[in-house]
Structure formats: C-alpha cells, structure tokens
Design a protein around this motif. Sequence first.
Motif, PDB file in Angstrom:
ATOM      1  N   ALA A   1       0.834  -1.195   0.000  1.00 34.01           N
ATOM      2  CA  ALA A   1       0.000   0.000   0.000  1.00 34.01           C
ATOM      3  C   ALA A   1       0.871   1.248   0.000  1.00 34.01           C
ATOM      4  O   ALA A   1       1.827   1.354   0.762  1.00 34.01           O
ATOM      5  CB  ALA A   1      -0.924   0.005   1.208  1.00 34.01           C
ATOM      6  N   ALA A   2       0.530   2.183  -0.865  1.00 29.32           N
ATOM      7  CA  ALA A   2       1.219   3.461  -0.984  1.00 29.32           C
ATOM      8  C   ALA A   2       0.295   4.392  -1.752  1.00 29.32           C
ATOM      9  O   ALA A   2      -0.628   3.931  -2.431  1.00 29.32           O
ATOM     10  CB  ALA A   2       2.542   3.289  -1.730  1.00 29.32           C
ATOM     11  N   PRO A   3       0.529   5.708  -1.676  1.00 31.30           N
ATOM     12  CA  PRO A   3      -0.331   6.634  -2.425  1.00 31.30           C
ATOM     13  C   PRO A   3      -0.419   6.298  -3.910  1.00 31.30           C
ATOM     14  O   PRO A   3      -1.495   6.380  -4.498  1.00 31.30           O
ATOM     15  CB  PRO A   3       0.336   8.000  -2.201  1.00 31.30           C
ATOM     16  CG  PRO A   3       1.015   7.862  -0.875  1.00 31.30           C
ATOM     17  CD  PRO A   3       1.509   6.426  -0.838  1.00 31.30           C
ATOM     18  N   GLU A   4       0.685   5.880  -4.518  1.00 26.06           N
ATOM     19  CA  GLU A   4       0.660   5.563  -5.944  1.00 26.06           C
ATOM     20  C   GLU A   4      -0.206   4.334  -6.228  1.00 26.06           C
ATOM     21  O   GLU A   4      -0.869   4.259  -7.259  1.00 26.06           O
ATOM     22  CB  GLU A   4       2.071   5.366  -6.492  1.00 26.06           C
ATOM     23  CG  GLU A   4       2.120   5.159  -7.993  1.00 26.06           C
ATOM     24  CD  GLU A   4       1.359   6.191  -8.818  1.00 26.06           C
ATOM     25  OE1 GLU A   4       0.693   5.790  -9.794  1.00 26.06           O
ATOM     26  OE2 GLU A   4       1.390   7.392  -8.483  1.00 26.06           O
ATOM     27  N   LEU A   5      -0.219   3.349  -5.323  1.00 19.39           N
ATOM     28  CA  LEU A   5      -1.089   2.186  -5.498  1.00 19.39           C
ATOM     29  C   LEU A   5      -2.552   2.629  -5.510  1.00 19.39           C
ATOM     30  O   LEU A   5      -3.322   2.228  -6.387  1.00 19.39           O
ATOM     31  CB  LEU A   5      -0.857   1.158  -4.385  1.00 19.39           C
ATOM     32  CG  LEU A   5      -1.829  -0.033  -4.370  1.00 19.39           C
ATOM     33  CD1 LEU A   5      -1.737  -0.835  -5.664  1.00 19.39           C
ATOM     34  CD2 LEU A   5      -1.567  -0.900  -3.160  1.00 19.39           C
ATOM     35  N   LEU A   6      -2.926   3.466  -4.564  1.00 21.39           N
ATOM     36  CA  LEU A   6      -4.309   3.958  -4.509  1.00 21.39           C
ATOM     37  C   LEU A   6      -4.664   4.692  -5.798  1.00 21.39           C
ATOM     38  O   LEU A   6      -5.717   4.452  -6.394  1.00 21.39           O
ATOM     39  CB  LEU A   6      -4.503   4.870  -3.292  1.00 21.39           C
ATOM     40  CG  LEU A   6      -5.924   5.383  -3.092  1.00 21.39           C
ATOM     41  CD1 LEU A   6      -6.851   4.251  -2.688  1.00 21.39           C
ATOM     42  CD2 LEU A   6      -5.937   6.481  -2.054  1.00 21.39           C
ATOM     43  N   ARG A   7      -3.791   5.591  -6.238  1.00 18.85           N
ATOM     44  CA  ARG A   7      -4.048   6.334  -7.483  1.00 18.85           C
ATOM     45  C   ARG A   7      -4.184   5.375  -8.667  1.00 18.85           C
ATOM     46  O   ARG A   7      -5.077   5.538  -9.497  1.00 18.85           O
ATOM     47  CB  ARG A   7      -2.930   7.333  -7.758  1.00 18.85           C
ATOM     48  CG  ARG A   7      -2.990   8.546  -6.879  1.00 18.85           C
ATOM     49  CD  ARG A   7      -1.946   9.587  -7.319  1.00 18.85           C
ATOM     50  NE  ARG A   7      -1.595  10.432  -6.216  1.00 18.85           N
ATOM     51  CZ  ARG A   7      -0.547  10.268  -5.413  1.00 18.85           C
ATOM     52  NH1 ARG A   7       0.305   9.288  -5.611  1.00 18.85           N
ATOM     53  NH2 ARG A   7      -0.323  11.092  -4.418  1.00 18.85           N
ATOM     54  N   SER A   8      -3.296   4.391  -8.753  1.00 21.59           N
ATOM     55  CA  SER A   8      -3.331   3.436  -9.874  1.00 21.59           C
ATOM     56  C   SER A   8      -4.629   2.643  -9.895  1.00 21.59           C
ATOM     57  O   SER A   8      -5.209   2.425 -10.962  1.00 21.59           O
ATOM     58  CB  SER A   8      -2.144   2.475  -9.782  1.00 21.59           C
ATOM     59  OG  SER A   8      -0.936   3.152  -9.959  1.00 21.59           O
ATOM     60  N   VAL A   9      -5.079   2.201  -8.743  1.00 15.64           N
ATOM     61  CA  VAL A   9      -6.327   1.439  -8.673  1.00 15.64           C
ATOM     62  C   VAL A   9      -7.513   2.321  -9.048  1.00 15.64           C
ATOM     63  O   VAL A   9      -8.366   1.933  -9.849  1.00 15.64           O
ATOM     64  CB  VAL A   9      -6.512   0.804  -7.280  1.00 15.64           C
ATOM     65  CG1 VAL A   9      -7.923   0.259  -7.108  1.00 15.64           C
ATOM     66  CG2 VAL A   9      -5.480  -0.303  -7.065  1.00 15.64           C
ATOM     67  N   PHE A  10      -7.565   3.522  -8.505  1.00 18.34           N
ATOM     68  CA  PHE A  10      -8.725   4.371  -8.759  1.00 18.34           C
ATOM     69  C   PHE A  10      -8.731   4.995 -10.148  1.00 18.34           C
ATOM     70  O   PHE A  10      -9.773   5.481 -10.595  1.00 18.34           O
ATOM     71  CB  PHE A  10      -8.914   5.403  -7.645  1.00 18.34           C
ATOM     72  CG  PHE A  10      -9.733   4.816  -6.531  1.00 18.34           C
ATOM     73  CD1 PHE A  10     -11.112   4.921  -6.527  1.00 18.34           C
ATOM     74  CD2 PHE A  10      -9.128   4.099  -5.520  1.00 18.34           C
ATOM     75  CE1 PHE A  10     -11.875   4.336  -5.543  1.00 18.34           C
ATOM     76  CE2 PHE A  10      -9.879   3.510  -4.516  1.00 18.34           C
ATOM     77  CZ  PHE A  10     -11.259   3.625  -4.521  1.00 18.34           C
ATOM     78  N   ARG A  11      -7.619   4.958 -10.875  1.00 16.26           N
ATOM     79  CA  ARG A  11      -7.651   5.354 -12.292  1.00 16.26           C
ATOM     80  C   ARG A  11      -8.528   4.395 -13.084  1.00 16.26           C
ATOM     81  O   ARG A  11      -9.057   4.744 -14.129  1.00 16.26           O
ATOM     82  CB  ARG A  11      -6.239   5.376 -12.881  1.00 16.26           C
ATOM     83  CG  ARG A  11      -5.490   6.622 -12.563  1.00 16.26           C
ATOM     84  CD  ARG A  11      -4.161   6.687 -13.315  1.00 16.26           C
ATOM     85  NE  ARG A  11      -3.326   7.667 -12.682  1.00 16.26           N
ATOM     86  CZ  ARG A  11      -2.264   7.397 -11.936  1.00 16.26           C
ATOM     87  NH1 ARG A  11      -1.862   6.148 -11.752  1.00 16.26           N
ATOM     88  NH2 ARG A  11      -1.579   8.360 -11.377  1.00 16.26           N
ATOM     89  N   ARG A  12      -8.671   3.189 -12.585  1.00 14.51           N
ATOM     90  CA  ARG A  12      -9.489   2.174 -13.258  1.00 14.51           C
ATOM     91  C   ARG A  12     -10.966   2.241 -12.859  1.00 14.51           C
ATOM     92  O   ARG A  12     -11.787   1.536 -13.414  1.00 14.51           O
ATOM     93  CB  ARG A  12      -8.939   0.783 -12.964  1.00 14.51           C
ATOM     94  CG  ARG A  12      -7.566   0.592 -13.536  1.00 14.51           C
ATOM     95  CD  ARG A  12      -6.975  -0.747 -13.128  1.00 14.51           C
ATOM     96  NE  ARG A  12      -5.731  -0.973 -13.817  1.00 14.51           N
ATOM     97  CZ  ARG A  12      -5.629  -1.649 -14.966  1.00 14.51           C
ATOM     98  NH1 ARG A  12      -6.692  -2.160 -15.524  1.00 14.51           N
ATOM     99  NH2 ARG A  12      -4.457  -1.802 -15.533  1.00 14.51           N
ATOM    100  N   HIS A  13     -11.269   3.083 -11.883  1.00 17.06           N
ATOM    101  CA  HIS A  13     -12.633   3.244 -11.384  1.00 17.06           C
ATOM    102  C   HIS A  13     -13.273   4.456 -12.060  1.00 17.06           C
ATOM    103  O   HIS A  13     -12.862   5.587 -11.834  1.00 17.06           O
ATOM    104  CB  HIS A  13     -12.592   3.448  -9.866  1.00 17.06           C
ATOM    105  CG  HIS A  13     -13.931   3.729  -9.255  1.00 17.06           C
ATOM    106  ND1 HIS A  13     -14.922   2.785  -9.157  1.00 17.06           N
ATOM    107  CD2 HIS A  13     -14.430   4.863  -8.713  1.00 17.06           C
ATOM    108  CE1 HIS A  13     -15.976   3.316  -8.582  1.00 17.06           C
ATOM    109  NE2 HIS A  13     -15.711   4.574  -8.299  1.00 17.06           N
ATOM    110  N   ALA A  14     -14.250   4.222 -12.913  1.00 15.54           N
ATOM    111  CA  ALA A  14     -14.957   5.334 -13.556  1.00 15.54           C
ATOM    112  C   ALA A  14     -15.836   6.023 -12.522  1.00 15.54           C
ATOM    113  O   ALA A  14     -16.538   5.365 -11.751  1.00 15.54           O
ATOM    114  CB  ALA A  14     -15.804   4.823 -14.710  1.00 15.54           C
ATOM    115  N   ALA A  15     -15.778   7.333 -12.500  1.00 12.55           N
ATOM    116  CA  ALA A  15     -16.549   8.099 -11.520  1.00 12.55           C
ATOM    117  C   ALA A  15     -17.278   9.241 -12.219  1.00 12.55           C
ATOM    118  O   ALA A  15     -16.780   9.810 -13.197  1.00 12.55           O
ATOM    119  CB  ALA A  15     -15.623   8.659 -10.443  1.00 12.55           C
TER     120      ALA A  15
END
Length: 168
Positions: free
Chosen positions: A13-27
């Motif tokens: 877990a790291a800020p970049e992991l969160l960003r990478s995962v949520f780039r795949r989440h359409a909002a």
Amino acid sequence: MTATPGLGSPRLAAPELLRSVFRRHAAGVAVITAYGSRPVGFTATSLTSVAAEPPLVSFGVGTGSSSWPVLAEAEHIGVHILGEHQEELAATFARSGADRFAPPTSWRRGPEGVPLLDGVLAWLVCRVVARVPAGDHRVVLAEVVAGDPAGAGRPLLYHQGRFNALRD
C-alpha cells in the motif's frame, strides 16, 4: 504468498497504489461550490450518496485546496452533476490558480447564497453537518435542502486520468 490466477503481483500500500487502482474506477464528475468572502469551487469525483433518510451526500476535499478555507467554514454548499458537454468547466474547476467563476463560467446565487452553475445535469444545495478528518483531506457530510434534477444531457465521467463520455 502465491499469486492468484489472472491477477498481477500484489504491491504494498502506498499513495501511488491507490491512485493506480482508482484510475481504473470510472466516476461521475461533480463541482462543489460554496460562498464565503468570494465564491469557491472544485471538481470532485468523490461524490457519494450516503443516505435517503435524511438525504445525505459526502465528498472529499484536500485541506491544501484553495477552496478549503471557505469550505471549512461554510454552512451550505452546492453540488453540481456535470454533463458530457461540460468537460471544459470540469477542467476549469480542477485547474489550480484559475479564476473559476470568471467568464465563460455562467453562474448565479441560489438558495442559501450558494453559487449555482448554469447548464448542469442536476444540482443540490446542502447544509454541512460534519467535516471528518481523513489524512490530508476532510470528508464532508451534507444534508440536501434544495435541488433540481431536470438538466438535459448525459453525465461526464472521469476514468484513466481524463474526462470521458458514456458510450452507446
């Protein structure tokens, strides 16, 4: 640890992991506004419907945001659901240092003095009921007091770091 078939290697877990995962989440894309000594606003993809009774929404805002000082004190906020025709408006409210309420942004004062953007798919005016610390952000919880769902068009989405429209 064994790899799960079809999944990549796990990362810590790291800020970049969160960003990478949520780039795949359409909002969906919203703009949050408030009025203090001046109107403020920012583009948000963290808007969530929390409860129907009473009608509550939430969103996250960075405490380093230029809008935060006004939002930290505001009793009421505006929530605007943007349409696919409003990509430039979303970009304006996401841009640091921009005069977000200058032309071509079209807006007016609405209920409780909240800045309301013209031409959106839907808008709400909400009373802030809580500001919850969450790392370098605050999660704002707000109760709906007025609104209009009657705008025309299709929603603007945010996915893979850019604004998108629904496909037919």
